[in-house]
Write a protein that holds these residues in place. Structure first.
Motif, PDB file in Angstrom:
ATOM      1  N   LEU A 190       1.766 -10.556  -8.243  1.00 55.51           N
ATOM      2  CA  LEU A 190       2.667 -10.714  -7.103  1.00 55.51           C
ATOM      3  C   LEU A 190       2.495  -9.561  -6.109  1.00 55.51           C
ATOM      4  CD1 LEU A 190       5.932 -11.985  -8.832  1.00 55.51           C
ATOM      5  CD2 LEU A 190       4.536 -13.243  -7.184  1.00 55.51           C
ATOM      6  N   ASN A 191       2.235  -8.354  -6.608  1.00 58.00           N
ATOM      7  CA  ASN A 191       1.965  -7.232  -5.715  1.00 58.00           C
ATOM      8  C   ASN A 191       0.703  -7.477  -4.894  1.00 58.00           C
ATOM      9  OD1 ASN A 191       3.372  -4.191  -5.999  1.00 58.00           O
ATOM     10  ND2 ASN A 191       3.943  -5.639  -7.603  1.00 58.00           N
ATOM     11  N   VAL A 192      -0.343  -7.971  -5.539  1.00 56.86           N
ATOM     12  CA  VAL A 192      -1.593  -8.256  -4.829  1.00 56.86           C
ATOM     13  C   VAL A 192      -1.350  -9.313  -3.758  1.00 56.86           C
ATOM     14  CG1 VAL A 192      -3.953  -9.110  -5.072  1.00 56.86           C
ATOM     15  CG2 VAL A 192      -3.004  -7.603  -6.811  1.00 56.86           C
ATOM     16  N   LEU A 193      -0.593 -10.344  -4.112  1.00 53.37           N
ATOM     17  CA  LEU A 193      -0.307 -11.403  -3.146  1.00 53.37           C
ATOM     18  C   LEU A 193       0.525 -10.867  -1.978  1.00 53.37           C
ATOM     19  CD1 LEU A 193      -0.301 -14.324  -2.192  1.00 53.37           C
ATOM     20  CD2 LEU A 193       1.629 -14.749  -3.748  1.00 53.37           C
ATOM     21  N   ALA A 194       1.547 -10.066  -2.272  1.00 55.22           N
ATOM     22  CA  ALA A 194       2.384  -9.510  -1.203  1.00 55.22           C
ATOM     23  C   ALA A 194       1.551  -8.672  -0.242  1.00 55.22           C
ATOM     24  CB  ALA A 194       3.515  -8.675  -1.811  1.00 55.22           C
ATOM     25  N   TYR A 195       0.677  -7.848  -0.797  1.00 54.37           N
ATOM     26  CA  TYR A 195      -0.195  -7.017   0.039  1.00 54.37           C
ATOM     27  C   TYR A 195      -1.073  -7.897   0.936  1.00 54.37           C
ATOM     28  CZ  TYR A 195      -4.013  -3.792   1.188  1.00 54.37           C
ATOM     29  OH  TYR A 195      -4.963  -3.042   1.847  1.00 54.37           O
ATOM     30  N   ALA A 196      -1.676  -8.924   0.354  1.00 54.62           N
ATOM     31  CA  ALA A 196      -2.550  -9.804   1.132  1.00 54.62           C
ATOM     32  C   ALA A 196      -1.776 -10.507   2.240  1.00 54.62           C
ATOM     33  CB  ALA A 196      -3.210 -10.829   0.213  1.00 54.62           C
ATOM     34  N   LEU A 197      -0.567 -10.945   1.949  1.00 55.55           N
ATOM     35  CA  LEU A 197       0.244 -11.624   2.954  1.00 55.55           C
ATOM     36  C   LEU A 197       0.630 -10.680   4.090  1.00 55.55           C
ATOM     37  CD1 LEU A 197       2.486 -13.704   0.542  1.00 55.55           C
ATOM     38  CD2 LEU A 197       0.773 -14.638   2.116  1.00 55.55           C
ATOM     39  N   VAL A 198       0.930  -9.431   3.754  1.00 52.66           N
ATOM     40  CA  VAL A 198       1.220  -8.437   4.788  1.00 52.66           C
ATOM     41  C   VAL A 198      -0.004  -8.247   5.681  1.00 52.66           C
ATOM     42  CG1 VAL A 198       1.620  -5.966   5.176  1.00 52.66           C
ATOM     43  CG2 VAL A 198       3.049  -7.230   3.560  1.00 52.66           C
ATOM     44  N   LYS A 199      -1.172  -8.097   5.070  1.00 48.72           N
ATOM     45  CA  LYS A 199      -2.390  -7.878   5.851  1.00 48.72           C
ATOM     46  C   LYS A 199      -2.763  -9.105   6.684  1.00 48.72           C
ATOM     47  CE  LYS A 199      -2.675  -3.771   4.743  1.00 48.72           C
ATOM     48  NZ  LYS A 199      -2.361  -2.783   5.798  1.00 48.72           N
ATOM     49  N   ALA A 200      -2.370 -10.281   6.213  1.00 52.58           N
ATOM     50  CA  ALA A 200      -2.627 -11.500   6.967  1.00 52.58           C
ATOM     51  C   ALA A 200      -1.535 -11.764   8.008  1.00 52.58           C
ATOM     52  CB  ALA A 200      -2.723 -12.687   6.017  1.00 52.58           C
ATOM     53  N   ALA A 201      -0.553 -10.851   8.100  1.00 55.84           N
ATOM     54  CA  ALA A 201       0.564 -10.980   9.043  1.00 55.84           C
ATOM     55  C   ALA A 201       1.397 -12.227   8.788  1.00 55.84           C
ATOM     56  CB  ALA A 201       0.063 -10.941  10.487  1.00 55.84           C
ATOM     57  N   LEU A 202       1.494 -12.643   7.533  1.00 54.52           N
ATOM     58  CA  LEU A 202       2.348 -13.764   7.136  1.00 54.52           C
ATOM     59  C   LEU A 202       3.639 -13.175   6.568  1.00 54.52           C
ATOM     60  CD1 LEU A 202      -0.424 -15.972   5.487  1.00 54.52           C
ATOM     61  CD2 LEU A 202       0.665 -16.337   7.727  1.00 54.52           C
ATOM     62  N   MET A 203       4.493 -12.689   7.448  1.00 53.88           N
ATOM     63  CA  MET A 203       5.613 -11.856   7.029  1.00 53.88           C
ATOM     64  C   MET A 203       6.729 -12.630   6.332  1.00 53.88           C
ATOM     65  SD  MET A 203       4.461  -8.997   7.583  1.00 53.88           S
ATOM     66  CE  MET A 203       3.351  -8.024   8.603  1.00 53.88           C
ATOM     67  N   ASP A 204       6.980 -13.879   6.746  1.00 52.96           N
ATOM     68  CA  ASP A 204       8.006 -14.651   6.059  1.00 52.96           C
ATOM     69  C   ASP A 204       7.611 -14.887   4.595  1.00 52.96           C
ATOM     70  OD1 ASP A 204       9.702 -14.883   8.247  1.00 52.96           O
ATOM     71  OD2 ASP A 204       8.689 -16.672   8.990  1.00 52.96           O
ATOM     72  N   GLU A 205       6.357 -15.253   4.374  1.00 54.65           N
ATOM     73  CA  GLU A 205       5.873 -15.472   3.010  1.00 54.65           C
ATOM     74  C   GLU A 205       5.870 -14.167   2.221  1.00 54.65           C
ATOM     75  OE1 GLU A 205       4.506 -16.466   5.772  1.00 54.65           O
ATOM     76  OE2 GLU A 205       3.888 -18.586   5.660  1.00 54.65           O
ATOM     77  N   ALA A 206       5.455 -13.079   2.880  1.00 61.11           N
ATOM     78  CA  ALA A 206       5.443 -11.780   2.203  1.00 61.11           C
ATOM     79  C   ALA A 206       6.835 -11.365   1.758  1.00 61.11           C
ATOM     80  CB  ALA A 206       4.850 -10.714   3.128  1.00 61.11           C
ATOM     81  N   ALA A 207       7.850 -11.664   2.571  1.00 62.90           N
ATOM     82  CA  ALA A 207       9.219 -11.300   2.220  1.00 62.90           C
ATOM     83  C   ALA A 207       9.657 -11.987   0.930  1.00 62.90           C
ATOM     84  CB  ALA A 207      10.170 -11.665   3.358  1.00 62.90           C
ATOM     85  N   VAL A 208       9.324 -13.262   0.801  1.00 60.11           N
ATOM     86  CA  VAL A 208       9.696 -14.007  -0.407  1.00 60.11           C
ATOM     87  C   VAL A 208       9.010 -13.413  -1.638  1.00 60.11           C
ATOM     88  CG1 VAL A 208       9.567 -16.263  -1.549  1.00 60.11           C
ATOM     89  CG2 VAL A 208      10.148 -16.127   0.887  1.00 60.11           C
ATOM     90  N   VAL A 209       7.730 -13.100  -1.507  1.00 67.39           N
ATOM     91  CA  VAL A 209       6.973 -12.572  -2.643  1.00 67.39           C
ATOM     92  C   VAL A 209       7.463 -11.171  -3.015  1.00 67.39           C
ATOM     93  CG1 VAL A 209       4.674 -11.925  -3.470  1.00 67.39           C
ATOM     94  CG2 VAL A 209       4.983 -14.006  -2.113  1.00 67.39           C
TER      95      VAL A 209
END
Length: 322
Positions: free
Chosen positions: A263-282
């Motif tokens: 989940l940490n890896v996914l959150a980091y990737a979502l932040v870098k992809a600027a997908l902030m709503d998805e990153a917040a959930v993760v």
């Protein structure tokens, strides 16, 4: 996700055991022993029990051995092995600690010695993939040719086809940073994507591979670094992030030992992809449990995790998921 420890409202924290509370207690006892300058051999009984209690959950056994190998230093595993030369747990912890600490120092491992230790452990526990995983890690570090590594990989797969630690070792070995190429990494991912169960312990392998690829683009400098954000717009990367962001945070979807690490890896990737709503959930799904990698790529890992965990949580209050 594992229910070993789920404490709501905690500040962000780093703990290599993740939510495995029993493992965390043993790790802290080990660290207290070293801090006092004592070799508390009573800790050996705790290590033995926490390894045995993993049973045939090979994924959790690998997680526990990996954390203990980092925490135990080199002396204590050696003492335990000398005391119990026929105990497979003692053999495996000794071999894994040798790999972990020689890698940390940047020196060579005694590959012949580790091979002998792992083969002996494999004889004592023939169904267990862990001896072959430790040997795979040692061979990866020594950059052994694929003709030598391949048979060890097949021994792991025959015992535990979706072992997370083994697949991470294979991913590193096949990467262009080590003994392989981007094409070989893609071949590995293609070979498992269509047949891997959706909740297998290896579920995070594809996103992990993309994060490594993103880091290679950034570290290359020049136009590659300037265009690194576009990396996440690639159809394969975007599709992997979309599937993971949809499924992984769902209650009970992930149940393997290192689910919080994925989940940490996914959150980091979502932040870098600027997908902030998805990153917040993760990030909420991590319950504030940070991991060193991949956040350490950009500074202090706890500070970086805390920054995004706090900023995104404040900006996007929790909403119900359907």
């Amino acid at each position: 996700m594992s229910a070993f420890r789920r404490r709501k409202g905690n500040l962000p924290r780093l703990a290599p055991e993740l939510d495995d509370m029993v493992l965390g207690q043993v790790r802290r006892r080990l660290e207290m022993s070293w801090a006092r300058g004592e070799l508390d051999t009573s800790v050996i009984a705790l290590m033995e029990k926490v390894i045995l209690d993993a049973g045939q959950d090979w994924d959790r056994k690998a997680h526990r051995l990996g954390v203990l190998a980092q925490a135990a230093g080199r002396a204590l595993p050696g003492i335990w092995r000398r005391q119990s030369p026929q105990d497979p747990g003692a053999l495996l912890l000794h071999a894994w600690s040798e790999v972990a600490h020689t890698r940390a120092q940047g020196t060579h491992v005694d590959l012949s010695g580790i091979r002998e230790t792992c083969l002996r452990a494999a004889e004592l526990t023939p169904a267990d993939p862990t001896p072959w995983i430790v040997l795979l890690a040692a061979m990866r570090w020594e950059r052994e040719p694929y003709g030598e590594v391949g048979p060890v990989w097949r021994e792991v797969k025959a015992r535990d086809p979706w072992n997370r630690e083994a697949h991470l070792q294979a991913l590193g070995y096949l990467s262009p940073d080590e003994c392989g190429s981007t094409g070989q990494v893609l071949d590995l991912l293609d070979g498992i994507r269509s047949v891997m169960p959706a909740t297998a312990p290896t579920v995070g392998l594809e996103v992990t591979a993309f994060v490594h690829g993103y880091h290679r683009a950034v570290s290359a400098g020049g136009m590659a670094a300037l265009n690194a954000r576009d990396y996440w717009r690639r159809p394969d990367a975007a599709s992997a992030l979309s599937r993971a962001a949809r499924d992984w945070p769902l209650p009970g979807f992930l149940g393997h030992a290192a689910a919080l690490a994925d989940l940490n890896v996914l959150a980091y990737a979502l932040v870098k992809a600027a997908l902030m709503d998805e990153a917040a959930v993760v990030l909420r799904a991590t319950d504030g449990m940070a991991t060193s990698w991949p956040w350490s790529a950009e500074g202090d890992p706890l500070e970086r995790f805390s920054h995004w965990h706090g900023a995104i949580s404040r900006a996007r209050p929790a909403t119900s998921r359907q």
